[in-house]
Design an enzyme around this catalytic site. Structure first.
Site, PDB file in Angstrom:
ATOM      1  N   ASP A   1      -5.282  -6.736  -4.737  1.00  0.00           N
ATOM      2  CA  ASP A   1      -4.484  -6.845  -3.109  1.00  0.00           C
ATOM      3  C   ASP A   1      -5.317  -6.581  -2.312  1.00  0.00           C
ATOM      4  O   ASP A   1      -4.399  -5.411  -2.320  1.00  0.00           O
ATOM      5  CB  ASP A   1      -3.055  -7.380  -3.193  1.00  0.00           C
TER       6      ASP A   1
ATOM      7  N   ASN B   1      -5.746  -4.692   4.851  1.00  0.00           N
ATOM      8  CA  ASN B   1      -6.646  -3.075   5.821  1.00  0.00           C
ATOM      9  C   ASN B   1      -5.897  -1.846   5.873  1.00  0.00           C
ATOM     10  O   ASN B   1      -7.104  -1.168   5.697  1.00  0.00           O
ATOM     11  CB  ASN B   1      -5.520  -3.451   7.129  1.00  0.00           C
TER      12      ASN B   1
ATOM     13  N   VAL C   1      -3.432  -3.047  -3.238  1.00  0.00           N
ATOM     14  CA  VAL C   1      -2.549  -2.555  -4.563  1.00  0.00           C
ATOM     15  C   VAL C   1      -3.255  -3.189  -6.292  1.00  0.00           C
ATOM     16  O   VAL C   1      -3.454  -4.331  -5.781  1.00  0.00           O
ATOM     17  CB  VAL C   1      -0.734  -3.130  -4.539  1.00  0.00           C
TER      18      VAL C   1
ATOM     19  N   TYR D   1      -0.257 -25.905   8.165  1.00  0.00           N
ATOM     20  CA  TYR D   1      -0.861 -24.976   9.488  1.00  0.00           C
ATOM     21  C   TYR D   1      -2.284 -26.255   9.959  1.00  0.00           C
ATOM     22  O   TYR D   1      -2.329 -27.375   9.308  1.00  0.00           O
ATOM     23  CB  TYR D   1      -1.909 -23.859   8.734  1.00  0.00           C
TER      24      TYR D   1
ATOM     25  N   ALA E   1      -4.976 -14.882   2.044  1.00  0.00           N
ATOM     26  CA  ALA E   1      -4.330 -15.112   0.468  1.00  0.00           C
ATOM     27  C   ALA E   1      -3.902 -14.441   0.353  1.00  0.00           C
ATOM     28  O   ALA E   1      -3.172 -14.892  -0.686  1.00  0.00           O
ATOM     29  CB  ALA E   1      -6.374 -14.411   0.137  1.00  0.00           C
ATOM     30  N   ASP E   2      -3.021 -13.510   1.282  1.00  0.00           N
ATOM     31  CA  ASP E   2      -2.055 -12.930   1.233  1.00  0.00           C
ATOM     32  C   ASP E   2      -0.767 -13.164   1.268  1.00  0.00           C
ATOM     33  O   ASP E   2      -0.106 -13.512   0.669  1.00  0.00           O
ATOM     34  CB  ASP E   2      -1.923 -10.926   1.740  1.00  0.00           C
ATOM     35  N   ARG E   3      -0.680 -14.497   2.501  1.00  0.00           N
ATOM     36  CA  ARG E   3      -0.091 -15.282   3.048  1.00  0.00           C
ATOM     37  C   ARG E   3       0.563 -16.439   1.960  1.00  0.00           C
ATOM     38  O   ARG E   3       1.997 -16.241   1.240  1.00  0.00           O
ATOM     39  CB  ARG E   3       0.367 -15.830   3.835  1.00  0.00           C
TER      40      ARG E   3
ATOM     41  N   ASP F   1       6.249 -10.105   5.299  1.00  0.00           N
ATOM     42  CA  ASP F   1       5.192  -8.562   4.514  1.00  0.00           C
ATOM     43  C   ASP F   1       4.504  -7.643   5.499  1.00  0.00           C
ATOM     44  O   ASP F   1       4.220  -7.900   6.476  1.00  0.00           O
ATOM     45  CB  ASP F   1       4.016  -9.270   3.486  1.00  0.00           C
TER      46      ASP F   1
ATOM     47  N   THR G   1       0.047  -3.066   7.003  1.00  0.00           N
ATOM     48  CA  THR G   1      -0.937  -3.142   8.432  1.00  0.00           C
ATOM     49  C   THR G   1      -0.257  -4.418   9.367  1.00  0.00           C
ATOM     50  O   THR G   1      -0.229  -3.918  10.397  1.00  0.00           O
ATOM     51  CB  THR G   1      -2.374  -3.367   8.771  1.00  0.00           C
TER      52      THR G   1
END
Length: 256
Positions: free
Chosen positions: A6, A9, A13, A100, A108-110, A129, A132
């Site tokens: 993952d 910014n 991880v 959306y 992508a993280d969301r 989350d 950053t």
């Protein structure tokens, strides 16, 4: 073994799975100046320290919000692990209905967090989350991704305060003992920490009101434990939520 990354910014991880078991995980600084070889040597050394054989990696998947670094890690995985990683993005199956206006805008993280949250806890959910940026994602009762909010992370706010003021020092982000600070450092820490708690609680309250239900609130990210420890509005802390989501999405696309 499955290698999952993952790329954020500030931090990247890295996790290693054997089936559904997380064998090891590491948090690296996201550095655009590092080369493929530097990342390769670093990650291989982490495998060695953990007693893992990097040659057993058979597959990999990446989620990234830093396009310039994505290619570096993809190249590193191909060169040092001998596999071509799958990247979370358009065309990858997630099972998620995204409401959306433009689904491609959702990071992508969301998406990965939403997939993991639905699988582990069931909808409805609010997923926060603390990275950053601090992202709030609303998952409806039917498992649809409804949208959310994006706020600057606590680190960004702290750094901006230091940069934009002449006499205020840079401070460590910790929970101060009192709201009323007795010196400049404690006063800044109070405003940062307790002010941020107030923002988080206000957004949770407003999101729940618009969802018109009582979703479970799940927190992840580097500052999740620090923030969640001081509010009763966060129900679960899962530091591995994104890694779990990557594992799940890889499974959905294994034969694609």
């Amino acid at each position: 073994m499955l290698l999952v990354l993952d790329i954020g910014n500030t931090n990247t991880v890295v996790g290693v799975y054997e089936d559904a078991k997380l064998l090891a995980d590491w948090r690296l600084a996201t550095d655009r100046l590092k080369t493929v070889d530097e990342y390769g040597i670093l990650v291989k050394s982490l495998f060695s320290e953990a007693g893992l054989d990097h040659r057993r990696v058979e597959s990999a998947i990446i989620s990234s919000v830093v396009p310039p670094v994505t290619g570096l890690f993809a190249g590193m995985i191909e060169k040092y692990f001998g596999v071509r990683p799958r990247e979370v993005g358009p065309g990858v199956k997630t099972g998620l209905v995204i409401k959306y206006e433009n689904p491609r805008e959702v990071g992508a993280d969301r998406v990965v967090n939403a997939v993991a949250g639905i699988q582990l806890y069931g909808p409805p959910l609010v997923i926060i989350d603390f990275g950053t940026a601090t992202t709030f994602c609303a998952i409806g009762a039917q498992g649809d991704y409804l949208g959310g909010s994006i706020a600057p992370g606590l680190g960004i706010i702290s750094e901006a305060l230091f940069i934009r003021t002449a006499k205020l020092p840079r401070v460590e982000i910790v929970r101060p003992r009192t709201v009323i600070g007795k010196n400049t450092v404690n006063s800044i820490q109070s405003g940062l920490f307790f002010g941020y708690i107030g923002m988080v609680e206000s957004l949770i309250t407003r999101i729940k009101a618009e969802m018109n239900c009582n979703p479970l609130v799940v927190a992840t990210g580097g500052l999740a434990e620090l923030i969640a420890g001081d509010t009763k509005m966060i129900d679960r802390i899962n530091p591995y939520l994104t890694l779990e989501g990557l594992r799940l999405i890889y499974g959905m696309n294994q034969n694609a």
